[in-house]
Design an enzyme around this catalytic site. Structure first.
Site, mmCIF file in Angstrom:
data_model
loop_
_atom_site.group_PDB
_atom_site.id
_atom_site.type_symbol
_atom_site.label_atom_id
_atom_site.label_comp_id
_atom_site.label_asym_id
_atom_site.label_seq_id
_atom_site.Cartn_x
_atom_site.Cartn_y
_atom_site.Cartn_z
ATOM 1 N N GLU A 35 0.874 -1.181 0.000
ATOM 2 C CA GLU A 35 0.000 0.000 0.000
ATOM 3 C C GLU A 35 0.903 1.221 0.000
ATOM 4 O OE1 GLU A 35 -3.126 -0.263 -0.294
ATOM 5 O OE2 GLU A 35 -3.617 -2.270 0.420
ATOM 6 N N CYS B 208 -3.706 8.155 3.627
ATOM 7 C CA CYS B 208 -3.375 7.676 2.289
ATOM 8 C C CYS B 208 -4.566 7.834 1.354
ATOM 9 C CB CYS B 208 -2.956 6.218 2.357
ATOM 10 S SG CYS B 208 -4.139 5.228 3.282
HETATM 11 P P1 NAP Z 1 8.228 4.936 4.720
HETATM 12 O O1 NAP Z 1 9.308 5.860 5.048
HETATM 13 O O2 NAP Z 1 8.293 4.192 3.443
HETATM 14 O O3 NAP Z 1 8.140 3.945 5.954
HETATM 15 C C1 NAP Z 1 7.158 2.946 6.026
HETATM 16 C C2 NAP Z 1 7.658 1.812 6.888
HETATM 17 O O4 NAP Z 1 8.774 1.168 6.258
HETATM 18 C C3 NAP Z 1 8.179 2.255 8.253
HETATM 19 O O5 NAP Z 1 7.808 1.289 9.208
HETATM 20 C C4 NAP Z 1 9.678 2.261 8.059
HETATM 21 O O6 NAP Z 1 10.388 2.118 9.256
HETATM 22 C C5 NAP Z 1 9.864 1.070 7.159
HETATM 23 N N1 NAP Z 1 11.087 1.058 6.374
HETATM 24 C C6 NAP Z 1 11.840 2.105 5.961
HETATM 25 N N2 NAP Z 1 12.861 1.658 5.214
HETATM 26 C C7 NAP Z 1 12.760 0.308 5.150
HETATM 27 C C8 NAP Z 1 13.518 -0.721 4.536
HETATM 28 N N3 NAP Z 1 14.590 -0.454 3.816
HETATM 29 N N4 NAP Z 1 13.115 -2.005 4.688
HETATM 30 C C9 NAP Z 1 12.024 -2.302 5.403
HETATM 31 N N5 NAP Z 1 11.255 -1.360 6.024
HETATM 32 C C10 NAP Z 1 11.616 -0.075 5.885
HETATM 33 O O7 NAP Z 1 6.808 5.626 4.685
HETATM 34 P P2 NAP Z 1 6.216 6.700 5.696
HETATM 35 O O8 NAP Z 1 6.869 7.963 5.350
HETATM 36 O O9 NAP Z 1 6.244 6.194 7.078
HETATM 37 O O10 NAP Z 1 4.683 6.708 5.280
HETATM 38 C C11 NAP Z 1 4.074 7.701 4.516
HETATM 39 C C12 NAP Z 1 3.568 7.128 3.233
HETATM 40 O O11 NAP Z 1 2.741 6.010 3.462
HETATM 41 C C13 NAP Z 1 2.737 8.081 2.440
HETATM 42 O O12 NAP Z 1 3.272 8.189 1.162
HETATM 43 C C14 NAP Z 1 1.359 7.448 2.376
HETATM 44 O O13 NAP Z 1 0.662 7.675 1.181
HETATM 45 C C15 NAP Z 1 1.642 6.028 2.556
HETATM 46 N N6 NAP Z 1 0.503 5.383 3.174
HETATM 47 C C16 NAP Z 1 -0.238 4.541 2.426
HETATM 48 C C17 NAP Z 1 -1.319 3.903 2.984
HETATM 49 C C18 NAP Z 1 -2.140 2.955 2.179
HETATM 50 O O14 NAP Z 1 -2.924 2.220 2.763
HETATM 51 N N7 NAP Z 1 -2.009 2.934 0.873
HETATM 52 C C19 NAP Z 1 -1.636 4.121 4.317
HETATM 53 C C20 NAP Z 1 -0.870 4.990 5.048
HETATM 54 C C21 NAP Z 1 0.220 5.619 4.460
HETATM 55 P P3 NAP Z 1 11.007 3.406 10.002
HETATM 56 O O15 NAP Z 1 9.867 4.266 10.385
HETATM 57 O O16 NAP Z 1 11.701 2.826 11.166
HETATM 58 O O17 NAP Z 1 11.914 4.052 9.012
#
Ligand code: NAP
Length: 514
Positions: free
Chosen positions: A257, A296
């Site tokens: 997602e 999101c």
């Molecule tokens: P993110 O930086 O991609 O982080 C998401 C998750 O991935 C966090 O738990 C993060 O841990 C982890 N992570 C980071 N690097 C990783 C790696 N190399 N390997 C495995 N896991 C890793 O995203 P975000 O900034 O938290 O979230 C915002 C985004 O989420 C927005 O773009 C939004 O649109 C999207 N979103 C989508 C939905 C949906 O249902 N489609 C729902 C909510 C949000 P850490 O925090 O420890 O870095």
């Protein structure tokens, strides 16, 4: 130093051996708690969940596992007040926004408890009826769904520390699959606390639920072929997950997602003072401001007939001007803060980026914050953009600013409006506003091709509809293309991800014995 939250793996609590990351109050800037997973024995954690948790869950029937979910609901209900406090402190949310996350989670688990109970005391699910493979019916094929014998790893985003865990955990646990949750670091406290409450209450079998907070390093390396990973977060991290050996080499099932440039479309033929137009304005403002736009599913593009562009811009601006922003502890505040100062900076940069393609129609940034220091608090104020040439403004169809920001776009005719909605390249949700059932149905089917959900608002459902951005467990959540291609919820459909389908080909007596 602040408290270091423990990880729960291997049936016991483990404190990280490093300094960890500090979680802050995004409004006051104060330090709250720390999380760290350094030194956690990940191979042992995954093996324990897979072997001990998986075996215990699979020994139960769907109805028995549904009862576990009902017990989880009771634990979460009992501790709800603490979750509200943590959410305000760590996510900067006003009560209504906390409710979306906390109460939305409890409701979702409750629904799966109900649906699971109806599945009864069986340990696998039939998939369709048996069909004959031989002329006289002596050899048949019956599809079955059995629980996958692996773990479900959830790598979650920062915006829904509660709902993001439970909307996935409910169908996984009901399916008989143990869960390892890795919350986003910035808001991990609420997830960790909820897991702690459920573990302390002893309502789940050992190994059924684990939580690992802090750095994600090494998590994907633990996955084996029968495991599943659900990722929610940015498109950039999603690409890393997809490229992992677990997915490319071991075919680990991955549900992604990612970000989504959702839209709302006012159907043609309505006046600026029509009910359809005012429903669109109300929903657009709500979507921009609920959880400070950190959803999101939030509306990012507002599509209106070109002759209504100025009127709708004015109406949205007037409504946004009434939104008080600041410290969520102040009863007069309607919109709290973003989850972190880092996100505040991301939104600031995103607004600057959109300015290259669109002009600002309403700028809330001049408004004073209530009870909050603008130099410290992560309080973003709403900004409405507009782009008169919606075709040329490519950036607005591509850049997701994860805050209280949306862009108004005019269209010439319905075909043009629908084409613009599709330019999200695959989105989670779009909403339609109008009063002509036939026209709405046609537009909904058209948009279904590139959206996981089409939310249609006519005056008849003005009070009853569930909201453009609210994810109801009855309906699928997920979207094709850039939205990640995932699919969650949708009632019992969600169980598919945690089951393996197999065709059993045998004599009728064997098929009947299944
Ligand atoms: P993110 O930086 O991609 O982080 C998401 C998750 O991935 C966090 O738990 C993060 O841990 C982890 N992570 C980071 N690097 C990783 C790696 N190399 N390997 C495995 N896991 C890793 O995203 P975000 O900034 O938290 O979230 C915002 C985004 O989420 C927005 O773009 C939004 O649109 C999207 N979103 C989508 C939905 C949906 O249902 N489609 C729902 C909510 C949000 P850490 O925090 O420890 O870095």
């Amino acid at each position: 130093m602040t408290e270091l939250l423990a990880n729960y793996v291997n049936g016991s609590w483990h404190t990280g051996k490093g300094q960890g990351s500090t979680l802050r109050d995004p409004v006051l800037g104060t330090e709250l708690v720390r999380v760290d997973a350094t030194g956690v024995d990940l191979p042992a954690a995954f093996t324990y969940a897979r072997d001990v948790g998986g075996a215990a869950l699979r020994a139960l029937t769907y109805a028995q596992r549904a009862k576990l979910l009902a017990d989880v609901v009771n634990v979460l209900q009992a501790n709800r007040a603490a979750y509200y406090e943590i959410s305000t402190a760590n996510s900067g949310t006003v009560k209504n926004d906390t409710a979306v996350d906390v109460d939305g989670a409890i409701y979702t688990v409750g629904q799966y408890a109900k649906w699971g109970a109806a599945l009864g005391d069986v340990r696998h699910l039939a998939d369709g009826a048996a069909v004959s493979l031989a002329k006289d019916g002596v050899f048949q094929s019956q599809h079955v769904q059995v629980s996958t014998r692996g773990v479900a790893l959830f790598i979650n985003a920062f915006n829904f520390p509660s709902w993001g865990l439970w909307e996935k955990a409910a169908p996984a646990l009901l399916s008989g699959v143990p869960v390892i949750a890795k919350p986003a670091t910035a808001t991990a406290w609420l997830t960790q606390r909820m897991v702690k409450d459920v573990i302390d209450a002893g309502v789940l079998p050992a190994g059924a639920l684990s939580v690992i907070c802090g750095n994600s390093a090494g998590l994907m390396d633990q996955l084996q072929p029968m495991d599943a990973v659900s990722f929610t977060g940015s498109a950039a991290t999603a690409a890393v997950i997809r490229a992992s050996a677990a997915v490319t080499r071991h075919s680990v099932r991955a549900n992604i997602e990612a970000d989504s440039i959702n839209s709302a479309l006012l159907m043609p033929g309505y006046a600026a003072d029509s009910e359809a137009a005012s429903l669109l304005v109300r929903e657009a403002v709500r979507e921009m401001t609920v959880k400070s736009g950190q959803k999101c599913t939030a509306i990012r593009r507002i599509l209106v007939p070109q002759e209504l562009y100025d009127d709708v811009a004015q109406a949205i601006g007037a409504s946004l001007a009434k939104v008080t922003v600041g410290n969520p502890r102040n009863e007069g505040v309607r919109m709290g803060s973003l989850v972190s100062r880092e996100q505040y900076e991301n939104v600031r940069q995103g607004v600057a980026r959109l300015q290259q393609a669109a002009q600002i129609l309403y700028d809330g940034r001049a408004q004073a914050l209530v009870d909050a220091d603008g130099a410290v608090a992560a309080c973003a104020r709403p900004v409405l953009f507009g782009a008169k040439d919606a075709d040329a403004a490519a950036l607005v169809h591509d850049v997701e600013v994860f805050g209280p920001v949306a862009t108004l776009l005019p269209y010439r005719d319905l075909a043009h409006g629908l084409a613009l909605a599709h330019r999200g390249q695959g989105s989670l949700v779009t909403s339609l506003y109008g009063d002509d059932a036939q026209a709405l149905a046609g537009a909904a089917l058209d948009l279904a091709a590139s959206h996981g959900r089409v939310h249609v608002i006519s005056p008849a459902v003005a009070k009853a509809h569930t909201g453009h951005g609210n994810v109801m467990p009855q309906s699928q959540h997920g979207g094709p293309g850039r939205a990640g291609g995932g699919s969650e919820l949708g009632g019992l459909r969600a169980l598919d991800f945690y089951h393996r389908r197999a065709a059993i080909q045998a004599a009728p007596e064997v098929i009947q014995g299944l």
